[in-house]
Scaffold this motif. Structure first.
Motif, PDB file in Angstrom:
ATOM      1  N   GLY A  76     -43.205   3.458 -46.214  1.00  0.00           N
ATOM      2  CA  GLY A  76     -43.853   3.662 -47.502  1.00  0.00           C
ATOM      3  C   GLY A  76     -44.784   2.536 -47.900  1.00  0.00           C
ATOM      4  O   GLY A  76     -44.657   1.416 -47.448  1.00  0.00           O
ATOM      5  N   ASP A  77     -45.733   2.916 -48.745  1.00  0.00           N
ATOM      6  CA  ASP A  77     -46.676   1.971 -49.337  1.00  0.00           C
ATOM      7  C   ASP A  77     -46.364   1.878 -50.821  1.00  0.00           C
ATOM      8  O   ASP A  77     -45.626   2.697 -51.360  1.00  0.00           O
ATOM      9  N   GLY A  78     -46.943   0.923 -51.470  1.00  0.00           N
ATOM     10  CA  GLY A  78     -46.727   0.801 -52.915  1.00  0.00           C
ATOM     11  C   GLY A  78     -45.330   0.279 -53.210  1.00  0.00           C
ATOM     12  O   GLY A  78     -45.136  -0.910 -53.342  1.00  0.00           O
ATOM     13  N   ARG A  79     -44.368   1.184 -53.292  1.00  0.00           N
ATOM     14  CA  ARG A  79     -42.971   0.789 -53.502  1.00  0.00           C
ATOM     15  C   ARG A  79     -42.211   1.037 -52.201  1.00  0.00           C
ATOM     16  O   ARG A  79     -41.556   2.062 -52.048  1.00  0.00           O
ATOM     17  N   PRO A  80     -42.307   0.127 -51.229  1.00  0.00           N
ATOM     18  CA  PRO A  80     -41.686   0.363 -49.929  1.00  0.00           C
ATOM     19  C   PRO A  80     -40.170   0.526 -50.031  1.00  0.00           C
ATOM     20  O   PRO A  80     -39.533   0.031 -50.952  1.00  0.00           O
ATOM     21  N   ALA A  81     -39.648   1.266 -49.080  1.00  0.00           N
ATOM     22  CA  ALA A  81     -38.212   1.506 -48.987  1.00  0.00           C
ATOM     23  C   ALA A  81     -37.802   1.290 -47.539  1.00  0.00           C
ATOM     24  O   ALA A  81     -38.613   0.860 -46.715  1.00  0.00           O
ATOM     25  N   HIS A  82     -36.556   1.566 -47.237  1.00  0.00           N
ATOM     26  CA  HIS A  82     -36.123   1.425 -45.854  1.00  0.00           C
ATOM     27  C   HIS A  82     -34.986   2.399 -45.522  1.00  0.00           C
ATOM     28  O   HIS A  82     -34.308   2.906 -46.408  1.00  0.00           O
ATOM     29  N   ILE A  83     -34.847   2.604 -44.234  1.00  0.00           N
ATOM     30  CA  ILE A  83     -33.741   3.384 -43.691  1.00  0.00           C
ATOM     31  C   ILE A  83     -32.713   2.385 -43.187  1.00  0.00           C
ATOM     32  O   ILE A  83     -33.062   1.336 -42.645  1.00  0.00           O
ATOM     33  N   ARG A  84     -31.448   2.742 -43.351  1.00  0.00           N
ATOM     34  CA  ARG A  84     -30.364   1.889 -42.863  1.00  0.00           C
ATOM     35  C   ARG A  84     -29.369   2.754 -42.097  1.00  0.00           C
ATOM     36  O   ARG A  84     -28.978   3.821 -42.564  1.00  0.00           O
ATOM     37  N   MET A  85     -29.009   2.291 -40.907  1.00  0.00           N
ATOM     38  CA  MET A  85     -27.976   2.950 -40.111  1.00  0.00           C
ATOM     39  C   MET A  85     -27.024   1.884 -39.590  1.00  0.00           C
ATOM     40  O   MET A  85     -27.465   0.825 -39.146  1.00  0.00           O
ATOM     41  N   THR A  86     -25.743   2.170 -39.662  1.00  0.00           N
ATOM     42  CA  THR A  86     -24.746   1.255 -39.136  1.00  0.00           C
ATOM     43  C   THR A  86     -24.122   1.882 -37.895  1.00  0.00           C
ATOM     44  O   THR A  86     -23.641   3.013 -37.944  1.00  0.00           O
ATOM     45  N   CYS A  87     -24.159   1.134 -36.796  1.00  0.00           N
ATOM     46  CA  CYS A  87     -23.632   1.612 -35.522  1.00  0.00           C
ATOM     47  C   CYS A  87     -22.391   0.795 -35.162  1.00  0.00           C
ATOM     48  O   CYS A  87     -22.464  -0.434 -35.087  1.00  0.00           O
ATOM     49  N   ALA A  88     -21.284   1.474 -34.946  1.00  0.00           N
ATOM     50  CA  ALA A  88     -20.058   0.790 -34.523  1.00  0.00           C
ATOM     51  C   ALA A  88     -20.302   0.184 -33.146  1.00  0.00           C
ATOM     52  O   ALA A  88     -20.780   0.860 -32.233  1.00  0.00           O
TER      53      ALA A  88
END
Length: 134
Positions: A76-88
């Motif tokens: 994203g631009d402007g108000r960037p966000a992120h994806i988060r994944m947790t891997c055992a």
């Protein structure tokens, strides 16, 4: 097995394709219908709830205090966000446990995940990982 799963999900239109490297997001029919109901044409990844997502992105990995591996990818631009994944750690290939993935180095990968939640304050979309391909 993953190929069979992907083929089935594509055939049944259950998959949202999100290429975070180009910013292109292809909704499935369910997501497109929700957007039409809300009279919106643009789609944000935060609009994708309870869906399977096929994500292409540049990820960084961390392993806080020797725990599970946490993957993050911004978008994203402007108000960037992120994806988060947790891997055992016990569920990932040995080569992925290498230290090079624990010090913030960026790498491109494609991931299949199921959306778990959207945290509006943190601007974080959490996915439960199904498969990760480097």
């Amino acid at each position: 097995m993953i190929r069979l799963l992907m083929d089935t999900m594509c055939k049944e239109d259950r998959l949202v394709d999100a290429d975070l490297t180009t910013g292109v997001l292809q909704p499935n029919r369910a997501v497109a219908a929700r957007l039409r109901e809300r009279r919106r044409e643009d789609i944000a990844l935060s609009d994708v709830m309870s869906e399977f997502v096929w994500v292409t992105a540049r990820f960084t990995a961390s392993r806080p205090e020797g725990g599970d591996i946490v993957l993050r990818a911004g978008y994203g631009d402007g108000r960037p966000a992120h994806i988060r994944m947790t891997c055992a750690v016990r569920d990932v290939r040995e080569q992925f446990r290498d230290e090079e993935y624990s010090d913030g180095i960026e790498f491109q990968a494609r991931c299949l995940g199921k959306v778990r939640s959207w945290n509006r304050q943190a601007r974080e979309l959490t996915l439960d990982p199904v498969a990760i391909f480097r």
